[in-house]
Design a protein around this motif. Sequence first.
Motif, PDB file in Angstrom:
ATOM      1  N   MET A 654      -2.074  10.370 -17.638  1.00 10.60           N
ATOM      2  CA  MET A 654      -2.807  11.409 -18.373  1.00 10.60           C
ATOM      3  C   MET A 654      -2.064  12.748 -18.365  1.00 10.60           C
ATOM      4  N   GLN A 655      -1.322  13.022 -17.286  1.00  8.60           N
ATOM      5  CA  GLN A 655      -0.657  14.309 -17.161  1.00  8.60           C
ATOM      6  C   GLN A 655       0.398  14.510 -18.253  1.00  8.60           C
ATOM      7  N   ASN A 656       1.172  13.475 -18.523  1.00 12.99           N
ATOM      8  CA  ASN A 656       2.262  13.602 -19.488  1.00 12.99           C
ATOM      9  C   ASN A 656       1.905  13.155 -20.904  1.00 12.99           C
ATOM     10  N   TYR A 657       0.815  12.408 -21.036  1.00 12.72           N
ATOM     11  CA  TYR A 657       0.516  11.827 -22.350  1.00 12.72           C
ATOM     12  C   TYR A 657      -0.899  12.149 -22.833  1.00 12.72           C
ATOM     13  N   HIS A 658      -1.459  13.281 -22.326  1.00 15.35           N
ATOM     14  CA  HIS A 658      -2.817  13.612 -22.770  1.00 15.35           C
ATOM     15  C   HIS A 658      -2.843  14.008 -24.250  1.00 15.35           C
ATOM     16  N   SER A 659      -1.749  14.598 -24.766  1.00 20.28           N
ATOM     17  CA  SER A 659      -1.707  14.956 -26.194  1.00 20.28           C
ATOM     18  C   SER A 659      -1.707  13.696 -27.065  1.00 20.28           C
ATOM     19  N   ALA A 660      -0.931  12.692 -26.665  1.00 23.91           N
ATOM     20  CA  ALA A 660      -0.913  11.435 -27.407  1.00 23.91           C
ATOM     21  C   ALA A 660      -2.266  10.744 -27.337  1.00 23.91           C
ATOM     22  N   LEU A 661      -2.920  10.838 -26.165  1.00 22.86           N
ATOM     23  CA  LEU A 661      -4.248  10.251 -26.005  1.00 22.86           C
ATOM     24  C   LEU A 661      -5.240  10.926 -26.941  1.00 22.86           C
ATOM     25  N   ASN A 662      -5.149  12.251 -27.039  1.00 19.77           N
ATOM     26  CA  ASN A 662      -6.042  12.976 -27.942  1.00 19.77           C
ATOM     27  C   ASN A 662      -5.798  12.600 -29.402  1.00 19.77           C
ATOM     28  N   PHE A 663      -4.530  12.368 -29.757  1.00 22.32           N
ATOM     29  CA  PHE A 663      -4.213  11.942 -31.121  1.00 22.32           C
ATOM     30  C   PHE A 663      -4.896  10.610 -31.422  1.00 22.32           C
ATOM     31  N   SER A 664      -4.859   9.689 -30.453  1.00 14.54           N
ATOM     32  CA  SER A 664      -5.501   8.379 -30.635  1.00 14.54           C
ATOM     33  C   SER A 664      -7.004   8.533 -30.833  1.00 14.54           C
ATOM     34  N   LEU A 665      -7.618   9.371 -30.006  1.00 18.79           N
ATOM     35  CA  LEU A 665      -9.067   9.580 -30.097  1.00 18.79           C
ATOM     36  C   LEU A 665      -9.434  10.238 -31.425  1.00 18.79           C
ATOM     37  N   ASN A 666      -8.588  11.163 -31.879  1.00 20.26           N
ATOM     38  CA  ASN A 666      -8.846  11.809 -33.169  1.00 20.26           C
ATOM     39  C   ASN A 666      -8.738  10.801 -34.314  1.00 20.26           C
ATOM     40  N   GLY A 667      -7.771   9.880 -34.197  1.00 22.24           N
ATOM     41  CA  GLY A 667      -7.633   8.840 -35.216  1.00 22.24           C
ATOM     42  C   GLY A 667      -8.864   7.952 -35.282  1.00 22.24           C
ATOM     43  N   LEU A 668      -9.363   7.536 -34.118  1.00 16.49           N
ATOM     44  CA  LEU A 668     -10.588   6.719 -34.082  1.00 16.49           C
ATOM     45  C   LEU A 668     -11.772   7.499 -34.622  1.00 16.49           C
ATOM     46  N   THR A 669     -11.783   8.809 -34.360  1.00 14.08           N
ATOM     47  CA  THR A 669     -12.850   9.656 -34.910  1.00 14.08           C
ATOM     48  C   THR A 669     -12.852   9.613 -36.427  1.00 14.08           C
ATOM     49  N   ASN A 670     -11.672   9.748 -37.023  1.00 11.00           N
ATOM     50  CA  ASN A 670     -11.565   9.746 -38.489  1.00 11.00           C
ATOM     51  C   ASN A 670     -12.010   8.410 -39.083  1.00 11.00           C
ATOM     52  N   ILE A 671     -11.639   7.319 -38.396  1.00 11.61           N
ATOM     53  CA  ILE A 671     -12.052   5.994 -38.874  1.00 11.61           C
ATOM     54  C   ILE A 671     -13.572   5.871 -38.854  1.00 11.61           C
ATOM     55  N   CYS A 672     -14.182   6.298 -37.754  1.00 11.61           N
ATOM     56  CA  CYS A 672     -15.645   6.229 -37.641  1.00 11.61           C
ATOM     57  C   CYS A 672     -16.329   7.103 -38.679  1.00 11.61           C
ATOM     58  N   LYS A 673     -15.793   8.312 -38.918  1.00  7.15           N
ATOM     59  CA  LYS A 673     -16.380   9.211 -39.918  1.00  7.15           C
ATOM     60  C   LYS A 673     -16.316   8.588 -41.298  1.00  7.15           C
ATOM     61  N   SER A 674     -15.176   7.966 -41.624  1.00  2.00           N
ATOM     62  CA  SER A 674     -15.040   7.360 -42.951  1.00  2.00           C
ATOM     63  C   SER A 674     -16.011   6.204 -43.142  1.00  2.00           C
ATOM     64  N   GLN A 675     -16.464   5.611 -42.025  1.00  2.00           N
ATOM     65  CA  GLN A 675     -17.405   4.501 -42.094  1.00  2.00           C
ATOM     66  C   GLN A 675     -18.840   4.944 -41.811  1.00  2.00           C
ATOM     67  N   GLY A 676     -19.057   6.266 -41.701  1.00  2.00           N
ATOM     68  CA  GLY A 676     -20.393   6.799 -41.440  1.00  2.00           C
ATOM     69  C   GLY A 676     -20.888   6.591 -40.021  1.00  2.00           C
ATOM     70  N   LYS A 677     -19.986   6.275 -39.086  1.00  2.00           N
ATOM     71  CA  LYS A 677     -20.369   6.061 -37.685  1.00  2.00           C
ATOM     72  C   LYS A 677     -20.218   7.388 -36.934  1.00  2.00           C
ATOM     73  N   TYR A 678     -21.151   8.309 -37.236  1.00  2.00           N
ATOM     74  CA  TYR A 678     -21.015   9.669 -36.712  1.00  2.00           C
ATOM     75  C   TYR A 678     -21.233   9.765 -35.204  1.00  2.00           C
ATOM     76  N   GLU A 679     -22.140   8.971 -34.695  1.00  2.00           N
ATOM     77  CA  GLU A 679     -22.413   9.023 -33.261  1.00  2.00           C
ATOM     78  C   GLU A 679     -21.189   8.577 -32.463  1.00  2.00           C
ATOM     79  N   GLU A 680     -20.549   7.497 -32.926  1.00  2.00           N
ATOM     80  CA  GLU A 680     -19.341   7.006 -32.254  1.00  2.00           C
ATOM     81  C   GLU A 680     -18.202   8.011 -32.399  1.00  2.00           C
ATOM     82  N   ALA A 681     -18.088   8.621 -33.581  1.00  3.15           N
ATOM     83  CA  ALA A 681     -17.051   9.632 -33.812  1.00  3.15           C
ATOM     84  C   ALA A 681     -17.232  10.810 -32.867  1.00  3.15           C
TER      85      ALA A 681
END
Length: 866
Positions: A654-681
């Motif tokens: 997490m110390q060295n790759y927290h930015s990459a981890l956040n990018f992954s979470l943001n990507g999953l957020t966008n996928i959920c939003k596009s599918q109307g899964k706001y709670e999961e996003a």
Amino acid sequence: MLFRRLALLILMLSVFAVGAFCQNLSWEDLSKQSWELDKKGNFQEAISSARKALDAATKQFGPRHNNVLMSLNQIAAIYKSHERYSEAELYLKKALAVRTLSVGDSVSKQDYADVYSAMKNLYSIYIIQNKLPMAGKVLTRAIMIEEKVMGRNHPNIEKDLRELIRIYEVQDKFQRTEPLYRRLLKLEEKRYGASSAEVANTINNLASTYRSLKRYSEAEPLLEKIIESAERATWAMDKYLPTYLNNLGTVYFYQRKYAEAEPLFKRALAIDEKTLGPLSTDIVTDLNNLATLYSYQKRYKEAEELYNRVLDINEKTFGVDSANIIKYMNNIAAILTYQRKYNDAEGLYKKVIEISEKSLGPDHPATAAALNNMAFLYQTREEFAEAEILYSRSALICEKDLEKNYSVMKMAINNLVIIYKIQNRMPEAVQALSRLVDMSEKPGKKVNPGSIPAIKELIAIYASQDNFKMVEELYLKLILIEERAFGAESPELAGTMNELADIYRTRKKLYAAEPLLKKVIAIAEMVDGLQSKNLSIYLNNLGTLYFHQGKFVEAEPLLNKAFLLDEKALGRDNPEMITPINNLAAVYSCQKKYKEARTLYSRALDISLATLGPDHPGVGPALNNLAYICESEEDYVEAGKLYNRAIELCEKDMQNYHSALNFSLNGLTNICKSQGKYEEAESYLKRSLAIEEKAAGKDSALSAEILNSIARLYRVQGRYSEAQAALKDVIAIGEKSLGSDNPLMKPYLNNLATVYFYQKKYDAAEPLLEKILDIDERSTGMNSTVLVTDLNNLAAVYANQKKFGDAEVLYARAAYICQNFGNDPRELVTVLDNMANMYDMNNDPEKAGILRKRSQSIISRIVNPK
């Protein structure tokens, strides 16, 4: 000095030629009279008589007669004897013109002696005045004429080649000496034989040239060859062999081949000790070479013994208080310092200063150098106050004659700067460095590249203080110095311009960075060719600059060229290829060339997997990039798999790759939003926020961005009060880190204004939109098309507040900008439709109808262009 050179050439100035005796008494009497007057010290009368002789010769014999040449030479000789070299040069040029004006360099054998003599006389004048480039040109021309008339093997050519070589060596133009040495070798081999001392000495000097050019691999076989030859020849065993051994040892030394150098130095010493005696001053070079080698190997005890021998020899030769022994005492003191025998070293340095002050004077450059050495000892012992006093005194001595003492002064001031920086006395460090730079720029001095390190040090200090104005000023000064010192197409200049362009990029002054990078690329293409690593870097820098400006079409060919250069230089699967691959793929992605982008990102992932292994966290960023392309192509299943795999890996570090981890979470957020899964996003975004706040704090820029995304998610769901609270936090973070007037604050202000607008809180939205308009007016100008959106939004708020007059002014201004400065007629259509809606709200259907007709007319032209 480690390297010894044989056959040092002494420039012999040729005398002025005396032509055939002429029986014309008038001319002859005037010439004799001139010589006699000059011998008696009557300079003006001598010159006057010589000029009359010149006039008489010209009238009686014609302008190209030998007697005219003799008179011109006579006048030049008189001027030369009185050290009036510029006048002598003028008449020698005239003398040369007498023979070459009509035939150029196609000189006959009859005229050769006169022309050659005139050239050598002119050459001697240039040598006396130290005009070495001009001397070299004249001598080169003389050699060329000599070859044409007398043949390539004429004996004088050897002597002239040696003189020309010496001229270039004095100017450190070793590239030019190499072909001359090779030509000289051919002449000498033919004349003296391949095994002669003359040939061996010239080979030795050619090896020295290669050493000066750092072409050690070419120097080695030459020296090995003459050592082998010298070992077989009686003429060389004692006289020259030690020199050749020392020179080959030195070549090994500079390549850090210490084991190969040592036996050569030892053998040279043994031969000289046997033939010259153990106390001869001629073995000092041998002892020094071996001692220096031991010093670099940290064999300090052995080095100390040899340096002591050197000191003993020189003390017995010159005396214990002679200035000649200073440098040898310095060597011993330095060795003692390396061994941390500080007290012994201090005693020697004090003795050096005492001898120097007594024999040379307290303001002599050698005294300044001795003070520097003593100061460095104190600096090593962290006795900074004592060191500062000595360095300061040394610098003051050097200032009296900067032309000779600049290097010693530079050392003193640079060490003072180190002391100031250790003590955090930055203003004094800046003052000292500025003083050093100023010294190199005094009126009349040539551009001094020696000031470049000081300027770079100043740049680093001002950069650490975020003083961009001074950083920019110093970089511009540095560019000017390097352009004058190294040339307008030098790699050094290109590197400095690239650094300044990088500063401009980080300061968002892209308009200033772009022309610099274009020039840098042009230099790299011209100087280093298309294989240059630097060229790849510069292309990438300009390409990424265009990328951040949204100029993807301009960025693509630059990044593609950089990619191809790197691929050729590094290999297809080299890990260093990941960056150029990602850069080019990002440009393809932004142009929606997803197929090309996917191919490149897949290749980057393959390289990461092969280099790091499938379970290394470093594979996470490559998975993210490929996932992003899948997301852009609406392949959400594959994108989700890749993002989740990236999360799994990045969580391991997490110390060295927290930015990459956040990018992954943001990507999953966008996928959920596009599918109307706001709670999961929302859950992904909150998890991302927690990670960022832990890693960088609640006030980090990324924390603000994540909060902004959460607020947008709330707004989409109609959760306005929660969105409002989140955006207030975002704006507070942004104002703290960026400042309230920073253009980067606009998205946050606009989002909060939009939330207020949806809540019909127009009074709350109004100041936010006014702030956005003010920021854009100051940063982009009063007629920028960027303002159209700002004006539309604020006008809509005014209209909903029934401030129709204020709204009308803003819409009219937006329409004016679209008409006169815009490129997209659809923007004008939007403005006209919004303005029509405002008139409807104000019960003015007539004006609304006029605007809608105009809007329809524009749409018709767009749909059905003529």
